[in-house]
Design a protein around this motif. Structure first.
Motif, PDB file in Angstrom:
ATOM      1  N   LEU A  42       0.834  -1.187   0.000  1.00  0.00           N
ATOM      2  CA  LEU A  42       0.000   0.000   0.000  1.00  0.00           C
ATOM      3  C   LEU A  42       0.875   1.245   0.000  1.00  0.00           C
ATOM      4  CD1 LEU A  42      -2.922   0.999   0.101  1.00  0.00           C
ATOM      5  CD2 LEU A  42      -2.727   1.008   2.590  1.00  0.00           C
ATOM      6  N   ILE A  43       0.568   2.179  -0.912  1.00  0.00           N
ATOM      7  CA  ILE A  43       1.361   3.401  -1.075  1.00  0.00           C
ATOM      8  C   ILE A  43       0.416   4.599  -1.024  1.00  0.00           C
ATOM      9  CG2 ILE A  43       2.838   4.697  -2.655  1.00  0.00           C
ATOM     10  CD1 ILE A  43       3.622   1.920  -3.833  1.00  0.00           C
ATOM     11  N   LEU A  44       0.825   5.622  -0.317  1.00  0.00           N
ATOM     12  CA  LEU A  44       0.092   6.889  -0.294  1.00  0.00           C
ATOM     13  C   LEU A  44       0.984   7.927  -0.953  1.00  0.00           C
ATOM     14  CD1 LEU A  44      -2.247   8.713   0.617  1.00  0.00           C
ATOM     15  CD2 LEU A  44      -1.066   8.990   2.795  1.00  0.00           C
ATOM     16  N   ASP A  45       0.505   8.491  -2.068  1.00  0.00           N
ATOM     17  CA  ASP A  45       1.275   9.487  -2.803  1.00  0.00           C
ATOM     18  C   ASP A  45       0.317  10.572  -3.285  1.00  0.00           C
ATOM     19  OD1 ASP A  45       3.432  10.709  -4.119  1.00  0.00           O
ATOM     20  OD2 ASP A  45       3.008   9.625  -5.967  1.00  0.00           O
ATOM     21  N   ASN A  46       0.574  11.807  -2.902  1.00  0.00           N
ATOM     22  CA  ASN A  46      -0.301  12.932  -3.271  1.00  0.00           C
ATOM     23  C   ASN A  46      -1.762  12.660  -2.938  1.00  0.00           C
ATOM     24  OD1 ASN A  46       1.796  14.526  -4.257  1.00  0.00           O
ATOM     25  ND2 ASN A  46       1.684  13.567  -6.275  1.00  0.00           N
ATOM     26  N   ASN A  47      -2.012  12.161  -1.736  1.00  0.00           N
ATOM     27  CA  ASN A  47      -3.363  11.845  -1.254  1.00  0.00           C
ATOM     28  C   ASN A  47      -4.054  10.756  -2.060  1.00  0.00           C
ATOM     29  OD1 ASN A  47      -3.704  13.173   1.102  1.00  0.00           O
ATOM     30  ND2 ASN A  47      -4.714  14.948   0.227  1.00  0.00           N
ATOM     31  N   GLN A  48      -3.325   9.945  -2.789  1.00  0.00           N
ATOM     32  CA  GLN A  48      -3.870   8.810  -3.529  1.00  0.00           C
ATOM     33  C   GLN A  48      -3.352   7.525  -2.911  1.00  0.00           C
ATOM     34  OE1 GLN A  48      -2.663   9.436  -7.665  1.00  0.00           O
ATOM     35  NE2 GLN A  48      -4.839   9.472  -8.165  1.00  0.00           N
ATOM     36  N   LEU A  49      -4.269   6.597  -2.615  1.00  0.00           N
ATOM     37  CA  LEU A  49      -3.883   5.278  -2.138  1.00  0.00           C
ATOM     38  C   LEU A  49      -3.861   4.314  -3.310  1.00  0.00           C
ATOM     39  CD1 LEU A  49      -5.869   4.753   1.178  1.00  0.00           C
ATOM     40  CD2 LEU A  49      -3.402   4.846   0.900  1.00  0.00           C
ATOM     41  N   PHE A  50      -2.778   3.568  -3.443  1.00  0.00           N
ATOM     42  CA  PHE A  50      -2.697   2.570  -4.500  1.00  0.00           C
ATOM     43  C   PHE A  50      -1.694   1.494  -4.122  1.00  0.00           C
ATOM     44  CE2 PHE A  50       0.317   5.892  -5.562  1.00  0.00           C
ATOM     45  CZ  PHE A  50       1.465   5.192  -5.929  1.00  0.00           C
ATOM     46  N   THR A  51      -1.729   0.400  -4.848  1.00  0.00           N
ATOM     47  CA  THR A  51      -0.722  -0.651  -4.719  1.00  0.00           C
ATOM     48  C   THR A  51      -0.063  -0.821  -6.083  1.00  0.00           C
ATOM     49  OG1 THR A  51      -2.262  -2.429  -5.266  1.00  0.00           O
ATOM     50  CG2 THR A  51      -2.044  -1.877  -2.945  1.00  0.00           C
TER      51      THR A  51
END
Length: 71
Positions: free
Chosen positions: A20-29
């Motif tokens: 799980l990654i949080l980048d610029n208020n976006q959660l994605f894998t």
């Protein structure tokens, strides 16, 4: 997309698959070195689930009707 002239800094040398990654208020894998998958979830309250289940027969009838119209 990065071009050859863009500067960037590697802050994590290795990221695991499906981490799980949080980048610029976006959660994605990460799905691969190319693809990222949205990690947001839809969370419904018990009250909303009850309404959906109660009205499911109405939804099913309309869905079946639409299928008949298409064929």
């Amino acid at each position: 997309m990065l071009s050859k002239n863009d500067d960037f800094e590697v802050i994590v040398p290795k990221v695991r698959y499906r981490q799980l990654i949080l980048d610029n208020n976006q959660l994605f894998t990460l799905g691969s070195d190319t693809y990222k998958y949205n990690a947001r979830q839809l969370v419904l309250s018990n009250e909303v689930l009850a309404v959906i289940n109660r009205d499911k027969s109405f939804i099913d009838k309309n869905y079946q009707r639409k299928l008949k119209i298409r064929h």
